[in-house]
Design an enzyme around this catalytic site. Structure first.
Site, short mmCIF file in Angstrom:
data_model
loop_
_atom_site.label_atom_id
_atom_site.label_comp_id
_atom_site.label_asym_id
_atom_site.label_seq_id
_atom_site.Cartn_x
_atom_site.Cartn_y
_atom_site.Cartn_z
N ARG A 39 0.83 -1.21 0.00
CA ARG A 39 0.00 0.00 0.00
C ARG A 39 0.87 1.26 0.00
O ARG A 39 0.40 2.34 -0.32
CB ARG A 39 -0.97 -0.03 1.19
CG ARG A 39 -1.93 1.14 1.26
CD ARG A 39 -3.19 0.86 2.08
NE ARG A 39 -2.93 0.10 3.28
CZ ARG A 39 -2.35 0.57 4.39
NH1 ARG A 39 -2.01 1.83 4.47
NH2 ARG A 39 -2.13 -0.22 5.42
N TYR A 73 -18.24 15.42 -15.07
CA TYR A 73 -18.50 14.00 -14.90
C TYR A 73 -19.50 13.83 -13.75
O TYR A 73 -19.33 14.40 -12.66
CB TYR A 73 -17.18 13.27 -14.61
CG TYR A 73 -17.33 11.79 -14.53
CD1 TYR A 73 -17.62 11.04 -15.67
CD2 TYR A 73 -17.19 11.11 -13.32
CE1 TYR A 73 -17.77 9.67 -15.60
CE2 TYR A 73 -17.34 9.74 -13.25
CZ TYR A 73 -17.64 9.03 -14.39
OH TYR A 73 -17.78 7.66 -14.32
N ASP A 101 -9.53 17.76 -14.14
CA ASP A 101 -9.80 16.40 -14.57
C ASP A 101 -9.53 16.37 -16.08
O ASP A 101 -10.28 16.93 -16.87
CB ASP A 101 -11.26 16.03 -14.26
CG ASP A 101 -11.58 14.58 -14.65
OD1 ASP A 101 -10.84 13.99 -15.46
OD2 ASP A 101 -12.59 14.06 -14.15
N LYS A 115 -10.10 5.06 -18.86
CA LYS A 115 -10.51 5.56 -20.18
C LYS A 115 -9.33 5.51 -21.16
O LYS A 115 -8.77 4.44 -21.36
CB LYS A 115 -11.08 6.96 -20.03
CG LYS A 115 -12.08 7.11 -18.85
CD LYS A 115 -13.32 6.27 -19.03
CE LYS A 115 -14.19 6.18 -17.78
NZ LYS A 115 -14.53 7.42 -17.14
#
Ligand SMILES: *Cc1c(COP(=O)(O)O)cnc(C)c1O
Length: 410
Positions: A69, A122, A194, A219
């Site tokens: 992590r 979005y 973004d 994407k």
């Protein structure tokens, strides 16, 4: 940054600028196996060569890996590619685009702070700002990002973050990045963009002065529709802050398996984006001349309100476009029915959400991706019931056009 030379030549030049980075950035041939690619390292913990090395790793005196992590070699190889692509000091990969977005906002804002964001964005990001964060005392004012002065008019003494998403989803509205950056800098406020929709091929917000860039790598960066991931790019300090909160603290860690898939997809990103941008401009122009289409939204079209601005701040016009059917407008039932007929008429094009994929994807925002948005908010964001959004893939341009023509004539 887009000029009067033939568009195809400009796309070639942009692909040329990124192609080598996409293939080689982050390359670290394995010293023992000589594998060319960084292996998929699935170990959750890493052993120490000595007690000294362990102590040093925890104190940040060496970069020995400790625990998955906190850092993983496969993930770091991907992050090196992202850093090179966005031109920032560092990048941090996350479990998804939403992990990157929610984490970046939380890293910059605390209780009592205020955000200014575009009305057209979005849908899940809008929900985060509109519905979820107010519970923690973080408020957002939504503005029309295409209107000069809109961000400034919304500022409060508590404003900590100006959020940008341009071109916007799904109507491709273009906001003036440099003007918003100037405003933010004059007030000591951070900016976040973004850049998923534009992709680093078509736009580099960091070069325009934006502090933090977020992506849904699900994407165009991954590009193959087989992996969910996100990233945050920016200065060493900003990325460290986000990594500490999002990945270490909130646990939004990307799997090494996914990081490998995204890095593999990224190797062909420049070539894919060139083809997608070229086809999108051709299809936008042909759709605009089609008798059953009343409007086409793509910054490549001279009549698009964001055309001049896109030429100034983008390297390419992008691979997403949206269009409205002539039966459409806000006519409710008829517009929705016409949209459904086109969705059901396409064969080469896939009827599915998501975007930036090698496959061309067609969606109907009003009944799917933006259905959670209140109807008034949808209307304010210019999302009509008959609007269809097309994410152009890498198939043959002529096959895509034939498919659209057939579906439109159905
Ligand atoms: C898909 C998308 C997101 C969310 O990303 P996930 O990887 O699905 O979490 C955020 N912003 C934009 C513009 C997107 O297209």
């Amino acid at each position: 940054m887009i000029d009067d030379r033939p568009y195809a030549a400009q796309l070639d030049a942009r692909a040329d600028a990124l192609a080598t980075i996409c293939v080689h950035a982050g390359d670290r041939p394995d010293p023992t196996t000589h594998a060319l690619d960084v292996p998929i390292v699935l170990s959750s913990a890493f052993g120490f060569a000595s007690a000294d090395e362990a102590a040093g790793a925890f104190q940040g005196r060496n970069d020995a890996h400790i625990y998955g992590r906190w850092g993983n070699p496969t993930v770091e190889a991907l992050e090196a590619k992202l850093t090179a692509l966005e031109g920032t000091e560092q990048a941090c990969a996350t479990a998804s685009g939403m992990a990157a977005i929610s984490g970046a906002v939380l890293a910059f804002c605390s209780q009592g702070d205020h955000v200014v964001a575009p009305r057209s964005m979005y849908a899940e990001s809008a929900r985060l700002l509109r519905e979820r964060l107010p519970r923690f005392g973080i408020e957002t004012t939504f503005v029309d990002a295409t209107e000069a002065g809109a961000y400034e008019a919304a500022l409060r003494p508590t404003t900590r973050l100006l959020y940008l998403e341009t071109p916007a989803n799904p109507n491709l509205a273009v906001g003036d990045v440099a003007a918003i950056v100037r405003l933010a800098r004059s007030r000591g406020i951070a900016t976040l963009a973004d850049n998923t929709f534009a992709t680093p091929f078509a736009q580099t917000p960091h070069a325009l002065g934006v502090d933090v860039i977020v992506h849904s790598m699900t994407k165009a960066i991954g590009g193959h529709g087989d992996a969910i991931g996100g990233c945050v790019c920016g200065s060493r300090e900003h990325v460290a802050r986000v990594r500490d909160l999002v990945v270490k603290g909130l646990g939004g860690v990307i799997s090494p398996m996914t990081a490998f898939l995204v890095a593999r997809g990224l190797r062909t990103f420049a070539l894919r984006a060139r083809q997608q941008c070229a086809s999108a401009a051709v299809l936008a122009e042909r759709l605009a001349a089609h008798p059953h289409v009343s409007a086409v939204h793509h910054p490549s079209l001279p009549g698009h309100p964001g055309h001049a601005l896109a030429r100034r701040q983008m390297h390419a016009y992008g691979a997403l476009l949206s269009f409205e059917l002539r039966a459409g407008g806000s006519g409710g039932g008829r517009a929705i029915e016409a949209g459904r007929r086109v969705l059901e008429g396409v064969r080469t094009i896939t009827h599915a959400v998501s975007l930036g994929d090698v496959r061309s994807l067609l969606t109907h925002p009003a009944s799917t991706t933006h259905s959670t948005m209140p109807p008034e908010a949808r209307a304010a964001a210019n999302i009509s019931d008959g609007l269809l959004r097309l994410s152009v893939g890498i198939e043959s341009t002529e096959d895509l056009w034939r498919d659209l023509q057939r579906a439109l004539e159905a």
